[in-house]
Design a protein around this motif. Structure first.
Motif, PDB file in Angstrom:
ATOM      1  N   ARG A 491       0.827  -1.206   0.000  1.00  0.00           N
ATOM      2  CA  ARG A 491       0.000   0.000   0.000  1.00  0.00           C
ATOM      3  C   ARG A 491       0.862   1.259   0.000  1.00  0.00           C
ATOM      4  NH1 ARG A 491      -3.114  -1.418   4.082  1.00  0.00           N
ATOM      5  NH2 ARG A 491      -2.225  -0.080   5.710  1.00  0.00           N
ATOM      6  N   ILE A 492       1.879   1.297   0.820  1.00  0.00           N
ATOM      7  CA  ILE A 492       2.652   2.544   0.871  1.00  0.00           C
ATOM      8  C   ILE A 492       3.749   2.574  -0.189  1.00  0.00           C
ATOM      9  CG2 ILE A 492       2.193   2.934   3.339  1.00  0.00           C
ATOM     10  CD1 ILE A 492       5.197   2.223   3.724  1.00  0.00           C
ATOM     11  N   GLY A 493       3.957   1.489  -0.898  1.00  0.00           N
ATOM     12  CA  GLY A 493       4.851   1.529  -2.056  1.00  0.00           C
ATOM     13  C   GLY A 493       6.317   1.251  -1.776  1.00  0.00           C
ATOM     14  N   LEU A 494       6.605   0.434  -0.783  1.00  0.00           N
ATOM     15  CA  LEU A 494       8.002   0.001  -0.595  1.00  0.00           C
ATOM     16  C   LEU A 494       8.380  -0.921  -1.758  1.00  0.00           C
ATOM     17  CD1 LEU A 494       7.747  -0.600   3.210  1.00  0.00           C
ATOM     18  CD2 LEU A 494       9.542   0.792   2.160  1.00  0.00           C
ATOM     19  N   ASP A 495       9.674  -0.981  -2.076  1.00  0.00           N
ATOM     20  CA  ASP A 495      10.110  -1.766  -3.238  1.00  0.00           C
ATOM     21  C   ASP A 495      10.492  -3.192  -2.886  1.00  0.00           C
ATOM     22  OD1 ASP A 495       9.976   0.508  -5.031  1.00  0.00           O
ATOM     23  OD2 ASP A 495      11.697   1.266  -3.886  1.00  0.00           O
ATOM     24  N   VAL A 496      11.185  -3.343  -1.774  1.00  0.00           N
ATOM     25  CA  VAL A 496      11.611  -4.680  -1.363  1.00  0.00           C
ATOM     26  C   VAL A 496      11.001  -4.948   0.007  1.00  0.00           C
ATOM     27  CG1 VAL A 496      13.583  -6.094  -0.689  1.00  0.00           C
ATOM     28  CG2 VAL A 496      13.704  -4.690  -2.757  1.00  0.00           C
ATOM     29  N   LEU A 497      10.213  -6.019   0.073  1.00  0.00           N
ATOM     30  CA  LEU A 497       9.387  -6.227   1.258  1.00  0.00           C
ATOM     31  C   LEU A 497      10.021  -7.224   2.231  1.00  0.00           C
ATOM     32  CD1 LEU A 497       5.868  -6.492  -0.460  1.00  0.00           C
ATOM     33  CD2 LEU A 497       7.353  -4.498  -0.200  1.00  0.00           C
ATOM     34  N   VAL A 498       9.446  -7.264   3.419  1.00  0.00           N
ATOM     35  CA  VAL A 498       9.845  -8.242   4.443  1.00  0.00           C
ATOM     36  C   VAL A 498       8.559  -8.875   4.973  1.00  0.00           C
ATOM     37  CG1 VAL A 498      11.895  -6.934   5.126  1.00  0.00           C
ATOM     38  CG2 VAL A 498       9.717  -6.530   6.305  1.00  0.00           C
ATOM     39  N   HIS A 499       8.699 -10.009   5.661  1.00  0.00           N
ATOM     40  CA  HIS A 499       7.473 -10.627   6.174  1.00  0.00           C
ATOM     41  C   HIS A 499       7.136 -10.135   7.577  1.00  0.00           C
ATOM     42  CE1 HIS A 499      10.289 -13.331   8.223  1.00  0.00           C
ATOM     43  NE2 HIS A 499       9.294 -13.636   9.028  1.00  0.00           N
ATOM     44  N   GLY A 500       8.087  -9.495   8.243  1.00  0.00           N
ATOM     45  CA  GLY A 500       7.804  -8.811   9.506  1.00  0.00           C
ATOM     46  C   GLY A 500       8.219  -9.530  10.778  1.00  0.00           C
ATOM     47  N   GLU A 501       8.632 -10.795  10.665  1.00  0.00           N
ATOM     48  CA  GLU A 501       9.199 -11.544  11.798  1.00  0.00           C
ATOM     49  C   GLU A 501       8.234 -11.759  12.963  1.00  0.00           C
ATOM     50  OE1 GLU A 501      13.233 -10.236  12.799  1.00  0.00           O
ATOM     51  OE2 GLU A 501      13.574  -9.604  10.737  1.00  0.00           O
TER      52      GLU A 501
END
Ligand SMILES: Nc1nc2c(c(=O)[nH]1)N[C@@H](CNc1ccc(C(=O)N[C@@H](CCC(=O)N[C@@H](CCC(=O)N[C@@H](CCC(=O)O)C(=O)O)C(=O)O)C(=O)O)cc1)CN2
Ligand SMILES: [Zn+2]
Length: 782
Positions: A491-501
């Protein structure tokens, strides 16, 4: 004569009582008085434990609501002027403002006034963080002994001899930071010493005979001016006529052992675990009338002590003619859990091998009895002999246990190909194929891995661990968290994501729980900073990976997005550094074994279609030996361990690493030697100054300097971030720059996290637009 004491005791409480008391006070649920009452109770309990196990002194002064250095800032009356404290603020309020910062809304102009907390940094090579004193040429000192005296008065109610423990003046100065360019905090020494003198005199007036002054800086390659100042400083303190025990620990005093032995103090404590080589020198050089305190019990690790070996050292000490010998842990017991006795989750075969603070005090008592008996030319008999024999049997049983050995692991390490730590091609080639594969925009945005560990998640895990919910339900909830994290990032448009741990209790413990050769405790908490604790896993044997640890979660997270989602691992050096590790084998070997386990995980992540894999090494710098002479050896195996874990992959798989909490500039070649395709680092609090080194060094690979501090809930402004990225682009080739926060976001709340990351993405867009405009005008010009 033989006496026993401890340099310090864990203050967080057997069941983290201080943590919970602090956090409820900060939430406004309890008063200052209630908090003080808890602290008082805890201190009494901890002193009583020292008395019950037979120590000759109880130690006062090691308690702190947040951190002992922060307490000294108040004790010495040098709260930084920038806090602008008002007379009506209570001392404790001021204290919490210094250590946690504060934002006050000014309603008249709708501005939020920010007061930054003191900087926090690692205490020597431990995983404990202290608050850094700030100095300028106008710093003044003034003794404020009220709360120390209050603690002494409380301790006196127990009718047992008291030793007060304080940080020594040179360590206090050296561990602080000058906040004024061109100003050397060393110049404050002459102002500081009289205040120490006054404090010591007050202690004396309160009937204290002994004070322990900690000077662990003596284990560093200390600059000449500091070294030279020891003699005159301690001469000056001598006039207070209290007896001073000078305490060194963590590292050898070699290079200046002789002058240290000759300092005008009444006793010297040395670390016989970390600096065994100091003992023969000290036996030669320390005058026999001085007390020698032997740090025989490892204060940094949790294995039961080989008491026979310790007794041997005591004998040598008496043989050398020393009159008064004290027995102690090597350093404060702050760095080990309260106790292991009765722990419910430690492997039952391993449990008898362990000693927490309480068990270590018991070891001291046993050692004292044995040494006394030996001095009388007798041998132990009766119950003591039984205890001693049982203890020694357990200690021997560990070193001979088959549990420690895994022949397959040993064989694999021995047969490892010399190229196992090399990627297929050099970075330039990898960079090209990775660019083709991922097609990222300029200044790719990402985060470091964790998203807020909410009360909900922690609760859920606590219920799962207590079997109140089943595994399916647990993973359903965790999956939901991951789904929401991915949706938010999209939604906010980050390019490389993480799963959040969300599925991890801690970035090290989580892996320790899944690897063979490790066990973990239910309650073995150690203070990390303030109210935050960690539960270091226990590495007792050869390490192997029975099955994949993160692959299912990574595959699931990647299935939710078209964008790359980083696989997230903790690196071998950090797992080593933040665990209690075996002491029967070189750390290098243990690190390489962990590296093999991580390597297999990396290969399996790649096989599962994960294109980017981050291997965190926040403790890479912290593992550095305190003496420079030992750096190269460490950096060689540490960087090799990292590369072994990172190298089984194709050229188009992108390896990330992350580091924080460190001064990187003195180990840049070793960071480059890790050869990660991308490194993200903490830089925002130093205003990108830390990055300059990377630029000057021409750091070859891609780099993501942190653009905002994650230690505060404050949401950064867009202009601030734009400025920081611009500053970064001046020292790093812009095509190699990433944009990310300083570190993981697990200690933050969602509200500020969403806001801050949205600002970060917008700020990046501003720079991308500029870059495009520049490119366009360049084309026109051409
Ligand atoms: N090992 C390690 N060292 C490190 C770091 C790190 O991340 N890990 N980072 C730096 C230090 N920063 C840190 C940042 C945060 C915390 C932290 O938040 N610690 C937590 C504990 C984390 C944890 O293990 N959480 C468990 C829960 C533990 C717990 O308290 N459970 C409660 C129940 C919780 C509930 O019902 O809500 C209980 O047992 O009573 C989990 O998530 O499963 C805390 O003190 O509160 C620690 C260090 C450097 N050193
Ligand atoms: Zn970090």
């Amino acid at each position: 004569m033989i006496k026993t004491h401890t340099l310090g005791f864990p203050r967080i409480g057997e069941n983290r009582e201080l943590k919970f008391a602090l956090e409820s006070h900060w939430r406004g649920e309890t008063t200052e008085e209630e908090l003080r009452a808890t602290a008082h109770e805890l201190r009494l309990k901890h002193w009583q434990a020292q008395i019950d196990s037979g120590l000759d002194f109880i130690t006062v002064g090691d308690f702190a609501f947040y951190d002992q250095m922060a307490d000294h800032i108040q004790l010495l009356g040098c709260e930084p002027a920038r806090f602008e404290f008002k007379a009506e603020q209570s001392k404790l309020q001021r204290y919490f403002t210094m250590v946690r910062g504060k934002s006050t809304e000014n309603h008249s102009c709708a501005h939020v006034h920010e007061t930054w907390a003191l900087e926090m940094t690692k205490w020597f090579d431990t995983n404990y963080h202290y608050m850094v004193p700030e100095f300028t040429s106008s710093t003044v000192f003034k003794a404020h002994t009220a709360s120390l005296v209050e603690q002494i008065e409380q301790a006196k109610t127990l009718n047992h001899p008291i030793k007060v423990s304080l940080i020594g003046p040179l360590t206090f100065l050296y561990q602080g930071k000058s906040k004024q360019t061109g100003f050397e905090q060393f110049d404050l020494l002459e102002k500081l010493l009289p205040v120490y003198g006054q404090i010591l005199a007050e202690l004396k007036a309160h009937g204290i005979e002994w004070v322990q002054l900690d000077e662990p800086v003596l284990g560093l390659d200390l600059p000449g001016n500091y070294l030279a100042a020891f003699e005159r400083s301690y001469l000056q303190l001598k006039s207070s006529s209290i007896k001073i025990l000078l305490a060194t620990y963590f590292s050898t005093t070699q290079g200046h052992t002789s002058p240290v032995c000759k300092l005008p103090v009444d006793g010297l404590h040395i670390d016989c675990v970390r600096a065994e080589e100091d003992l023969p020198l000290v036996l030669d050089w320390l005058p026999n009338y001085k007390v020698l305190s032997l740090g025989l019990i490892d204060g940094r690790n949790i294995w039961k002590t080989d008491l026979e070996a310790a007794l041997n050292k005591i004998s040598k000490t008496f043989d050398a003619g020393k009159g008064e010998v004290w027995l102690a842990p090597s350093c404060s017991l702050l760095h080990v859990p309260y106790r292991f006795n009765n722990d419910t989750t430690v492997n039952p075969q391993v449990l008898p091998w362990l000693a927490g603070a309480i068990e270590k005090l018991e070891e001291l008592e046993l050692l004292k009895q044995a040494a006394k008996t030996q001095l009388q030319g007798k041998t132990l008999t009766g119950a003591l002999a039984t205890l001693w024999n049982e203890h020694q049997t357990t200690v021997k049983q560990r070193t001979q246990s088959p549990l420690l050995n895994n022949a397959e692991v040993k064989a694999r390490l021995a047969a490892l190909a010399p190229t196992a730590d090399q990627r297929g091609s050099e970075f330039a080639i990898r960079q090209q194929v990775q660019r083709e594969r991922f097609k990222l925009p300029a200044f790719p945005t990402t985060t470091i891995g964790s998203f807020p560990q909410t009360k909900n998640i922690r609760n859920l895990r606590a219920r799962f661990k207590k079997n109140e919910i089943d595994e399916t339900t647990y993973w359903q909830h965790i999956s939901q968290e991951i789904r929401q994290a991915i949706e938010f990032q999209e939604r906010i448009g980050l390019d490389v994501l993480v799963h959040g741990e969300a599925e991890r209790n801690d970035m090290v413990e989580y892996f320790g729980e899944q690897l063979e050769g490790f066990t973990f405790s239910a309650n073995g908490w150690v203070q990390s900073y303030g109210s935050r604790c960690v539960k270091p896993p226990i590495l007792f044997g050869d390490v192997s990976r029975p099955k994949a640890m993160t692959v299912d979660v990574a595959r699931f997270a990647q299935s939710l997005s078209e964008k790359p989602v980083k696989g997230m691992l903790t690196g071998p050096v950090t797992i080593l550094q933040w665990s209690f590790v075996r002491n029967d084998q070189a750390r290098a070997t243990t690190a390489l074994q962990i590296a093999l386990a991580i390597r297999d995980e990396v290969a399996e992540l790649e096989a599962a279609g994960i294109g980017m894999i981050q291997i965190d090494e926040p403790a890479y710098r912290e593992g550095l030996p305190l003496r420079k002479a030992r750096w190269d050896e460490y950096l060689n195996w540490a960087s090799k361990a990292f590369r072994i874990s990172a190298s089984p992959v194709r050229n188009d798989t992108q390896i990330h690493t992350h580091m924080c909490y460190s001064e990187f500039n003195d180990i840049l070649p070793a960071i480059a030697a890790m050869d990660a395709d991308v490194i993200t680092i903490e830089t925002s609090r130093s205003d990108m100054e830390l990055l300059r080194g990377f630029g000057e060094f021409h750091y070859p690979n891609e780099i993501g300097p942190g653009v905002y501090d994650i230690h505060s809930p404050r949401v950064p402004g867009q202009d601030e971030i734009v400025r920081l990225i611009r500053k970064a682009a001046q020292v790093i080739p812009p095509e190699n720059l990433w944009v990310n926060p300083d570190c993981g976001l697990k200690t933050r709340g969602w509200e500020e996290t969403e806001a801050a990351l949205a600002v970060m993405v917008k700020a990046t867009q501003v720079l991308r637009d500029e870059l495009q405009a520049e490119n366009r005008s360049e084309k026109t010009a051409a």
